[in-house]
Design a protein around this motif. Structure first.
Motif, PDB file in Angstrom:
ATOM      1  N   ARG A 261       0.814  -1.231   0.000  1.00 41.68           N
ATOM      2  CA  ARG A 261       0.000   0.000   0.000  1.00 41.68           C
ATOM      3  C   ARG A 261       0.841   1.271   0.000  1.00 41.68           C
ATOM      4  N   GLY A 262       2.153   1.143  -0.065  1.00 38.09           N
ATOM      5  CA  GLY A 262       3.004   2.335  -0.090  1.00 38.09           C
ATOM      6  C   GLY A 262       3.177   2.920   1.299  1.00 38.09           C
ATOM      7  N   ASN A 263       3.552   4.173   1.341  1.00 41.38           N
ATOM      8  CA  ASN A 263       3.812   4.845   2.617  1.00 41.38           C
ATOM      9  C   ASN A 263       2.744   5.904   2.875  1.00 41.38           C
ATOM     10  N   SER A 264       1.790   5.605   3.789  1.00 38.35           N
ATOM     11  CA  SER A 264       0.666   6.542   3.972  1.00 38.35           C
ATOM     12  C   SER A 264       1.086   7.911   4.482  1.00 38.35           C
ATOM     13  N   PRO A 265       1.953   8.037   5.512  1.00 33.47           N
ATOM     14  CA  PRO A 265       2.308   9.403   5.926  1.00 33.47           C
ATOM     15  C   PRO A 265       2.950  10.193   4.777  1.00 33.47           C
ATOM     16  N   GLY A 266       3.764   9.527   3.966  1.00 33.88           N
ATOM     17  CA  GLY A 266       4.413  10.181   2.824  1.00 33.88           C
ATOM     18  C   GLY A 266       3.392  10.630   1.786  1.00 33.88           C
ATOM     19  N   LEU A 267       2.442   9.727   1.470  1.00 25.12           N
ATOM     20  CA  LEU A 267       1.409  10.059   0.481  1.00 25.12           C
ATOM     21  C   LEU A 267       0.510  11.183   0.984  1.00 25.12           C
ATOM     22  N   ASP A 268       0.206  11.181   2.288  1.00 26.69           N
ATOM     23  CA  ASP A 268      -0.621  12.249   2.860  1.00 26.69           C
ATOM     24  C   ASP A 268       0.072  13.605   2.722  1.00 26.69           C
ATOM     25  N   ALA A 269       1.382  13.627   3.010  1.00 22.25           N
ATOM     26  CA  ALA A 269       2.130  14.889   2.911  1.00 22.25           C
ATOM     27  C   ALA A 269       2.162  15.382   1.461  1.00 22.25           C
ATOM     28  N   ILE A 270       2.363  14.447   0.517  1.00 22.28           N
ATOM     29  CA  ILE A 270       2.367  14.822  -0.903  1.00 22.28           C
ATOM     30  C   ILE A 270       1.026  15.443  -1.284  1.00 22.28           C
ATOM     31  N   ALA A 271      -0.059  14.753  -0.888  1.00 22.33           N
ATOM     32  CA  ALA A 271      -1.397  15.219  -1.273  1.00 22.33           C
ATOM     33  C   ALA A 271      -1.717  16.581  -0.653  1.00 22.33           C
ATOM     34  N   GLN A 272      -1.192  16.812   0.533  1.00 20.86           N
ATOM     35  CA  GLN A 272      -1.471  18.079   1.213  1.00 20.86           C
ATOM     36  C   GLN A 272      -0.775  19.260   0.527  1.00 20.86           C
TER      37      GLN A 272
END
Lengths: 383, 92
Positions: A261-272
């Protein structure tokens, strides 16, 4: 050149190569010869050349070295923009070391520094943020580049700058995205790629899901791959095994680092922090839809493109360069007209000669240059 | 820049900013651990973790064997020394 045999369980490498060769009967009747497999990531290209993996493979398999070196694909106009920003007297310009030598249309960042611009190499965007705290009277700009692998780090740095209220820090955002670029390659009319080695560290961030379209829509097998020589051999074997079984799937050879599923904290920061650009310009490939990100309007105070007048120069690639064809696998690096004479690592014309991870530079540095040039000449004689 | 380098988290520096000291083959530097922290793995639990560090951010937890293998291959390629020098430079 170093060969796998010298390192890392040579018995295992030999066994893998043997298993790969044994799949020929199952595969070649249903596919073109040579079969073309593309490694997207510049890190993979590096391993392939350093360990001579191409020489180990049977001749019915050809490796195509894709555009996954963010330094190589940086358009000259973008480097000019960096230089223009760096030459402002109020600016302290920070960059990863990889980008220092990339030529712009007039000069590189390294040359700008030699001429007096305040350009500093940093290891991390956090180091740039530290510099901003240390020099409150200067505008510290960080040159953000790289694929999804480095996006979380710049996004988290911006979020930290916001939390700490650091106003003299901004990004010149040149991050690029993997998936639209693979799609653009798959959509190009002269594309002949049979399967993909997906980038390991991009996948560590984005996970397996974004690559499904390659298997499901384009019917090409794709394997997320690690960076050791045996990883690459094993992934090639996995790709061939899929072809032999008539399967097209996303498989994860690098599960020891890449969670599905990848890295959720990293993906959240990117999306933000980031949003997709409508299009982005690549050296060698031209403009590709949705292949870059910019900062969201909410982060405008940290966006160098909004804060400063960026010239946004567009410099076309030299006409004689055939980087695009090399990237798509329609010609081999040494078949380009300027390879090894007008275009060398010392004075690179094309994107792929710029960084040591570029396919042309790899052939130039690790291949038998004279032999390659002779081969080009021979093939150029009309039959 | 795209290279990941294994290191071991040795102590927390600032759990609010998610910063920890990471030892990369003997070179210590502050690294952000936001991407390896979640509700099941708070910052305090990261001490002792082997992690893959990209440009100053721990991006993935890995096991000690994987860390040792990756460090060996990076050393072989001469990339370890280069990366350590960059880290050291950046930390100043």
């Amino acid at each position: 050149m170093k060969y796998v045999d010298e390192f890392r369980d040579p018995a295992k490498a030999k066994a893998l190569v043997k298993e790969i060769a044994a799949l020929r009967e199952m595969i070649t009747p249903h596919h073109q010869t040579p079969l073309q497999l593309m490694e997207f990531c510049g890190g993979h290209t590096h391993t392939i050349f350093r360990y001579g993996i191409e020489q180990l493979l049977p001749d019915w398999i050809e490796l195509v070295h894709g555009p996954g070196c963010p330094v190589c694909v940086l358009p000259m106009g973008r480097v000019d923009d960096c230089v223009a920003l760096a030459e402002r007297p109020d600016v302290l310009f920070t960059t990863f070391g990889d980008a220092m030598r990339v030529p712009g249309s007039k000069k590189s960042l390294l040359q700008a520094k030699a001429e007096g611009a305040d350009v500093r190499m940093v290891y991390s965007p956090l180091d740039a943020l530290q510099l901003a705290k240390k020099h409150p009277d200067r505008q510290v700009i960080f040159f953000a580049l790289g694929f999804e692998t480095t996006m979380p780090s710049t996004a988290l740095t911006v979020l930290q700058a916001e939390r700490e209220g650091i106003e003299n820090f901004s990004l010149f955002c040149n991050h690029i995205t993997t998936v639209p670029t693979i799609k653009a390659i798959l959509d190009s009319p002269d594309m002949r790629i049979d399967g993909f080695l997906a980038p390991g560290h991009v996948s560590m961030v984005v996970g397996e899901q974004p690559f499904r379209f390659v298997a499901e829509h384009y019917r090409r097998p794709i394997v997320i791959t690690g960076f050791e020589p045996l990883d690459i051999l094993q992934s090639i074997w996995m790709l061939l095994q899929q072809m032999a079984d008539g399967r097209c799937e996303v498989e994860n050879q690098y599960a020891r680092v890449v969670p599905s599923r990848g890295n959720s904290p990293g993906l959240d920061a990117i999306a933000q922090v980031f949003e997709l650009r409508e299009f982005f310009e690549w050296r060698g490939l031209g403009s590709i839809d949705h292949s870059g990100v910019r900062m969201r309007p909410a982060y405008a105070p940290f966006d160098a493109e909004k804060k400063f007048a960026v010239p946004k120069l567009r410099i076309t690639d030299p006409k004689s360069c055939q980087c695009g064809e090399v990237l798509k696998g329609s010609i081999r690096p040494w078949q380009c007209k300027v390879f090894g004479n007008a275009c060398t690592p010392e004075s690179a014309m094309g994107a792929l000669m710029v960084s040591s991870e570029g396919a042309c530079a790899a052939y130039y540095n690790f291949g038998d240059l004279q032999e390659l040039l002779q081969r080009r000449e021979k093939e150029a004689i009309p039959a | 820049m795209c290279l990941g380098i294994p290191g071991q988290v040795v102590e927390l520096i600032d759990s609010e900013q998610m910063m920890a000291q990471v030892d990369v083959a003997g070179v210590k530097r502050p690294v952000n651990i936001a991407c390896i922290v979640d509700e099941h793995h708070p910052p305090e639990a990261c001490i002792g973790d082997w992690v893959l560090v990209h440009v100053g951010f721990a991006m993935s937890r890995i096991d000690a064997g994987e860390a040792a293998r990756t460090l060996a291959i990076l050393a072989e390629l001469g990339d370890l020394q280069e990366e350590q020098a960059a880290m050291h430079e950046g930390a100043r």
